[in-house]
Scaffold this active site. Structure first.
Site, PDB file in Angstrom:
ATOM      1  N   LEU A 102      68.810  25.740  -6.247  1.00 42.81           N
ATOM      2  CA  LEU A 102      68.447  27.070  -6.731  1.00 42.81           C
ATOM      3  C   LEU A 102      69.136  28.042  -5.771  1.00 42.81           C
ATOM      4  O   LEU A 102      69.248  27.760  -4.575  1.00 42.81           O
ATOM      5  CB  LEU A 102      66.934  27.288  -6.676  1.00 42.81           C
ATOM      6  CG  LEU A 102      66.076  26.501  -7.669  1.00 42.81           C
ATOM      7  CD1 LEU A 102      64.604  26.789  -7.443  1.00 42.81           C
ATOM      8  CD2 LEU A 102      66.459  26.833  -9.112  1.00 42.81           C
ATOM      9  N   ASP A 103      69.575  29.193  -6.293  1.00 45.20           N
ATOM     10  CA  ASP A 103      70.170  30.196  -5.417  1.00 45.20           C
ATOM     11  C   ASP A 103      69.156  30.604  -4.358  1.00 45.20           C
ATOM     12  O   ASP A 103      67.947  30.491  -4.569  1.00 45.20           O
ATOM     13  CB  ASP A 103      70.567  31.446  -6.212  1.00 45.20           C
ATOM     14  CG  ASP A 103      71.641  31.144  -7.241  1.00 45.20           C
ATOM     15  OD1 ASP A 103      72.359  30.142  -7.082  1.00 45.20           O
ATOM     16  OD2 ASP A 103      71.739  31.929  -8.212  1.00 45.20           O
ATOM     17  N   LYS A 104      69.673  31.147  -3.279  1.00 45.71           N
ATOM     18  CA  LYS A 104      68.776  31.576  -2.195  1.00 45.71           C
ATOM     19  C   LYS A 104      67.701  32.536  -2.718  1.00 45.71           C
ATOM     20  O   LYS A 104      66.527  32.431  -2.380  1.00 45.71           O
ATOM     21  CB  LYS A 104      69.598  32.244  -1.097  1.00 45.71           C
ATOM     22  CG  LYS A 104      68.777  32.616   0.116  1.00 45.71           C
ATOM     23  CD  LYS A 104      69.628  33.249   1.199  1.00 45.71           C
ATOM     24  CE  LYS A 104      68.727  33.755   2.308  1.00 45.71           C
ATOM     25  NZ  LYS A 104      69.438  34.616   3.247  1.00 45.71           N
TER      26      LYS A 104
END
Ligand code: URA
Length: 241
Positions: A102-104
């Site tokens: 997942l993106d930050k």
């Protein structure tokens, strides 16, 4: 399996520390004191205790985290804290890693395991496992977008996505949606909305297949998956090997 390996795997220290533990007479196998690190045990049959406490041996760990929007989904990172950094030491000894990325700044359902096979199956586009996201969108999401997503959209690099199921929850200058996709291209949800000239301002994964994020988990909290949840994940990824 050698007793020193078993104890080291279960977080009782390095092989050297475990040797000291054994020499000190702290370890019993089936009630009998054991001092040799070389002794073999069968984790399924033998009862191992350290200072009277039973050692529950297992190979795999399966965790569900409600990922906060300030952690990297990786095992290590040169600059930022990772989702593994916030695990308890007794969970870190299993050397777990996040399933997919997942993106930050993305929040929500993240699975963490040391089961490489399950990881592979869940992230394989061949298995068609749906991942459902809730998102807040800057812009009015329309039925036309629903139609476009259902056919797949073309991303900025020319990649044609597989169909996505877009459900509009709120359609206004700022919209709220749920999107289910079966792929995990880099920044895929954000780029799918860019393909229809809209911007994702908040993103949260809420489901993997039918496995939903446990609403009792606050951001940054996690728990072990239940046996039923593990069986479910094995089942949905096991359809055609
Ligand atoms: N799509 C994105 O754009 N970001 C994520 O973190 C997951 C899916």
């Amino acid at each position: 399996m050698r007793i020193d390996k078993l104890l080291a795997n279960m977080g009782y220290g390095t092989r050297k520390e475990v040797k000291t533990l054994l020499k000190g007479g702290n370890v019993r196998i089936n009630g009998n004191p054991e001092k040799s690190p070389k002794t073999h045990v069968n984790p399924d049959e033998d009862l191992v205790t350290v200072m009277g406490e039973e050692v529950e041996y297992r190979e795999y760990i399966y965790l569900m985290m409600n990922k906060p929007g300030d952690l990297i989904s990786a095992t290590e990172d040169a600059h930022d804290p990772t989702v593994i950094d916030i695990l308890q030491p007794e969970d870190q000894v299993f050397d777990p890693f996040p399933v997919g990325r997942l993106d930050k700044d993305t929040e929500g359902l993240l699975l963490i395991t040391n089961d490489g096979q399950l990881n592979h199956r869940l992230t394989s586009p061949k298995k068609d496992v749906g991942k459902t996201y809730f998102a807040v969108i800057d812009g009015k999401v329309t039925e036309e977008d629903v139609r476009k997503f259902s056919e797949g959209v073309t991303l900025d690099d020319g990649y044609q996505t597989k169909p996505g199921k877009l459900v509009i929850l709120e359609s206004d200058d700022v919209s709220e949606i749920e999107l289910t996709i079966t792929e995990g291209k880099f920044h895929q949800v954000k780029r799918m909305f860019e393909a229809v000239d809209k911007k994702v301002t908040y993103l949260k994964r809420v489901m993997i297949g039918e496995l939903g994020l446990d609403e009792d988990l606050d951001l940054g909290e996690y728990r072990e998956l239940t046996d039923e949840e593990i069986d479910y994940l094995m089942g949905i990824t096991n359809l055609e090997q």
